[in-house]
Design a protein around this motif. Sequence first.
Motif, short mmCIF file in Angstrom:
data_model
loop_
_atom_site.label_atom_id
_atom_site.label_comp_id
_atom_site.label_asym_id
_atom_site.label_seq_id
_atom_site.Cartn_x
_atom_site.Cartn_y
_atom_site.Cartn_z
N VAL A 82 0.82 -1.21 0.00
CA VAL A 82 0.00 0.00 0.00
C VAL A 82 0.85 1.26 0.00
CG1 VAL A 82 -1.76 1.29 1.27
CG2 VAL A 82 -1.92 -1.20 1.11
N ASP A 83 2.02 1.21 0.60
CA ASP A 83 2.87 2.40 0.65
C ASP A 83 3.40 2.79 -0.73
OD1 ASP A 83 4.52 -0.07 1.09
OD2 ASP A 83 6.15 1.37 0.86
N LYS A 84 3.26 1.89 -1.72
CA LYS A 84 3.69 2.19 -3.09
C LYS A 84 2.56 2.79 -3.93
CE LYS A 84 7.92 0.46 -2.83
NZ LYS A 84 7.94 -0.07 -1.48
N LEU A 85 1.39 2.96 -3.31
CA LEU A 85 0.24 3.49 -4.03
C LEU A 85 0.50 4.91 -4.50
CD1 LEU A 85 -2.77 2.72 -4.68
CD2 LEU A 85 -3.39 3.97 -2.62
N LYS A 86 0.19 5.18 -5.75
CA LYS A 86 0.39 6.50 -6.34
C LYS A 86 -0.94 7.06 -6.83
CE LYS A 86 4.99 5.40 -8.16
NZ LYS A 86 5.81 5.36 -9.40
N VAL A 87 -1.02 8.39 -6.84
CA VAL A 87 -2.20 9.03 -7.41
C VAL A 87 -2.19 8.83 -8.92
CG1 VAL A 87 -3.37 11.23 -7.78
CG2 VAL A 87 -2.31 10.74 -5.57
N PRO A 88 -3.30 8.43 -9.52
CA PRO A 88 -3.30 8.13 -10.96
C PRO A 88 -3.11 9.36 -11.81
CG PRO A 88 -5.53 8.12 -10.10
CD PRO A 88 -4.61 8.25 -8.91
N GLU A 89 -2.51 9.17 -12.96
CA GLU A 89 -2.40 10.23 -13.95
C GLU A 89 -3.73 10.36 -14.67
OE1 GLU A 89 0.80 8.88 -16.32
OE2 GLU A 89 2.35 9.41 -14.86
N ARG A 90 -3.95 11.52 -15.26
CA ARG A 90 -5.20 11.73 -15.97
C ARG A 90 -5.07 11.21 -17.39
NH1 ARG A 90 -7.62 17.48 -14.06
NH2 ARG A 90 -9.53 16.26 -14.00
N VAL A 91 -6.19 11.00 -18.01
CA VAL A 91 -6.22 10.53 -19.39
C VAL A 91 -5.41 11.48 -20.27
CG1 VAL A 91 -7.72 10.30 -21.41
CG2 VAL A 91 -8.39 9.26 -19.25
N GLY A 92 -4.58 10.90 -21.12
CA GLY A 92 -3.81 11.69 -22.06
C GLY A 92 -2.39 11.97 -21.66
N GLU A 93 -2.04 11.75 -20.40
CA GLU A 93 -0.67 11.98 -19.96
C GLU A 93 0.22 10.84 -20.43
OE1 GLU A 93 -0.17 12.85 -15.89
OE2 GLU A 93 -1.47 14.61 -15.92
N LYS A 94 1.42 11.18 -20.85
CA LYS A 94 2.34 10.19 -21.37
C LYS A 94 2.96 9.35 -20.26
CE LYS A 94 3.61 12.79 -25.52
NZ LYS A 94 4.72 13.39 -26.30
N ILE A 95 3.23 8.09 -20.57
CA ILE A 95 3.86 7.18 -19.62
C ILE A 95 5.35 7.49 -19.53
CG2 ILE A 95 4.39 4.76 -19.14
CD1 ILE A 95 1.86 4.09 -20.79
N LYS A 96 5.86 7.55 -18.33
CA LYS A 96 7.28 7.75 -18.11
C LYS A 96 7.94 6.37 -18.02
CE LYS A 96 6.26 12.00 -15.58
NZ LYS A 96 6.33 12.69 -14.26
N TRP A 97 8.40 5.89 -19.16
CA TRP A 97 8.84 4.51 -19.26
C TRP A 97 10.03 4.19 -18.36
CZ3 TRP A 97 5.82 0.96 -21.06
CH2 TRP A 97 4.84 1.31 -22.00
N PHE A 98 10.99 5.09 -18.25
CA PHE A 98 12.15 4.83 -17.38
C PHE A 98 11.70 4.67 -15.94
CE2 PHE A 98 15.63 6.23 -14.63
CZ PHE A 98 16.62 5.33 -15.02
N SER A 99 10.84 5.57 -15.50
CA SER A 99 10.32 5.49 -14.13
C SER A 99 9.50 4.22 -13.93
CB SER A 99 9.45 6.72 -13.84
OG SER A 99 8.85 6.64 -12.58
#
Length: 262
Positions: A82-99
């Motif tokens: 649960v501590d790894k839970l992140k707030v979701p990105e909104r539709v249309g935002e690009k994926i940060k592949w390295f991250s």
Amino acid sequence: MASCDNCKKGAVLPGEPTGTMVNGAYLAAGPEGNTSRAIILLTDIFGLPLINCKIIADNISKRLQCDVWVPDLFNGKPPITVDKLKVPERVGEKIKWFSLIINMLPSIPAMLFNRPTVAYPRVENFVKELQNKKKYGKLGAVGYCFGGTLAVTMAGTDLLNSVVICHPGSVTEEAVQAMKVPSAWACAEEDMGFKPDIRRKAEELLASRQGKDNFVEYEFKDYKGTVHGFAARPNLAYPEVKAGYEGAFEQTIEWFQKTLPV
């Protein structure tokens, strides 16, 4: 492995669970003695430690007036904590592949040990033991993300009478073709796990049964402005995500009222 970048994202729902733990599973109990129907809630990869699944189970139980069970899919060790839970990105935002790659590396061993083919026998045994004891008249399952993949597989067995599948992980054509109970699908506008071509193919396969002996009722609903995880881990600060979450919940209730009548 059934995982994607947005499998790690989401928010904690407000409120506190009101059910109880029974032999390692969470139970949101319906009216005492009512065994006409029950629901199995199959979680995302955060499993039981994320209270969202319990709060959703409580709400389903209240609306359907029946027991809702949430089994432990991961033997107490969910692939993502649960501590790894992140707030979701909104539709249309690009994926940060390295991250994405860096963040996923620590979770890979746990995902391998808890991939759907490993987790499925746990669910199957849970349902069989539950039915041997409770003897529910009708049994449905709602699955989210990872649990959605399991729900598709379970729909190809005689364990269930109906399923709801919310933004599932990986789904194969073979699994869809094997489905033999009514299914409702709650789909995100953008979903790395259940990609548009896979979603279209799943609907085409079910539609192709029209007029045949193996036809089963189905529905697909797409929720605008949502990404993978919206029905289980919504960021309610986004109006479109809140609307999608509430819409998928109502879809779940209406589907079970329709396909698991009492």
